[in-house]
Design a protein around this motif. Structure first.
Motif, mmCIF file in Angstrom:
data_model
loop_
_atom_site.group_PDB
_atom_site.id
_atom_site.type_symbol
_atom_site.label_atom_id
_atom_site.label_comp_id
_atom_site.label_asym_id
_atom_site.label_seq_id
_atom_site.Cartn_x
_atom_site.Cartn_y
_atom_site.Cartn_z
ATOM 1 N N PHE A 2 0.826 -1.201 0.000
ATOM 2 C CA PHE A 2 0.000 0.000 0.000
ATOM 3 C C PHE A 2 0.866 1.258 0.000
ATOM 4 C CE2 PHE A 2 -2.277 3.383 2.171
ATOM 5 C CZ PHE A 2 -3.448 3.433 1.441
ATOM 6 N N HIS A 3 1.853 1.299 0.883
ATOM 7 C CA HIS A 3 2.713 2.478 0.979
ATOM 8 C C HIS A 3 3.606 2.635 -0.253
ATOM 9 C CE1 HIS A 3 1.394 3.432 4.979
ATOM 10 N NE2 HIS A 3 1.648 2.188 5.380
ATOM 11 N N GLY A 4 4.047 1.554 -0.809
ATOM 12 C CA GLY A 4 4.864 1.606 -2.022
ATOM 13 C C GLY A 4 4.095 2.198 -3.193
ATOM 14 N N PHE A 5 2.866 1.734 -3.393
ATOM 15 C CA PHE A 5 2.042 2.275 -4.473
ATOM 16 C C PHE A 5 1.659 3.725 -4.207
ATOM 17 C CE2 PHE A 5 0.950 -2.136 -5.950
ATOM 18 C CZ PHE A 5 1.473 -1.963 -7.219
ATOM 19 N N ALA A 6 1.415 4.053 -2.960
ATOM 20 C CA ALA A 6 1.074 5.437 -2.627
ATOM 21 C C ALA A 6 2.232 6.363 -2.991
ATOM 22 C CB ALA A 6 0.744 5.561 -1.144
ATOM 23 N N GLY A 7 3.470 5.890 -2.803
ATOM 24 C CA GLY A 7 4.634 6.686 -3.174
ATOM 25 C C GLY A 7 4.737 6.893 -4.679
ATOM 26 N N ILE A 8 4.238 5.948 -5.455
ATOM 27 C CA ILE A 8 4.296 6.035 -6.911
ATOM 28 C C ILE A 8 3.054 6.732 -7.478
ATOM 29 C CG2 ILE A 8 4.285 4.684 -9.049
ATOM 30 C CD1 ILE A 8 5.807 2.486 -7.452
ATOM 31 N N LEU A 9 1.889 6.335 -6.984
ATOM 32 C CA LEU A 9 0.626 6.781 -7.570
ATOM 33 C C LEU A 9 -0.034 7.939 -6.832
ATOM 34 C CD1 LEU A 9 -0.852 3.235 -8.229
ATOM 35 C CD2 LEU A 9 0.291 4.730 -9.869
ATOM 36 N N LYS A 11 -2.043 9.619 -3.436
ATOM 37 C CA LYS A 11 -3.025 9.226 -2.428
ATOM 38 C C LYS A 11 -3.920 8.100 -2.937
ATOM 39 C CE LYS A 11 -6.525 11.062 0.642
ATOM 40 N NZ LYS A 11 -7.328 12.227 1.009
ATOM 41 N N ARG A 12 -4.044 7.062 -2.144
ATOM 42 C CA ARG A 12 -4.875 5.899 -2.468
ATOM 43 C C ARG A 12 -6.020 5.824 -1.476
ATOM 44 N NH1 ARG A 12 -4.631 4.404 -7.024
ATOM 45 N NH2 ARG A 12 -4.545 6.609 -6.997
ATOM 46 N N HIS A 13 -7.090 5.173 -1.858
ATOM 47 C CA HIS A 13 -8.200 4.910 -0.953
ATOM 48 C C HIS A 13 -7.692 4.018 0.163
ATOM 49 C CE1 HIS A 13 -12.014 3.260 0.504
ATOM 50 N NE2 HIS A 13 -12.555 4.380 0.026
ATOM 51 N N GLU A 14 -8.230 4.162 1.340
ATOM 52 C CA GLU A 14 -7.752 3.379 2.486
ATOM 53 C C GLU A 14 -7.969 1.880 2.315
ATOM 54 O OE1 GLU A 14 -11.518 3.721 5.516
ATOM 55 O OE2 GLU A 14 -10.124 5.395 5.434
#
Length: 42
Positions: A2-9, A11-14
């Protein structure tokens, strides 16, 4: 994940999901040849 994708993409949905699929080299490819064929033919 989750945190890895958030760093790339950004803000993500929880509630986010990651789908991992193991696919045999003989089952997929491109250009008319499987990955297994490409491996053996070099």
């Amino acid at each position: 994940m989750f945190h890895g994708f958030a760093g790339i993409l950004g803000k993500r949905h929880e509630e986010s999901y990651t789908h991992v699929q193991a696919v045999r080299a003989a089952c997929y490819g491109y250009g008319g040849h499987t990955q297994e064929y490409r491996y053996h033919r070099g």
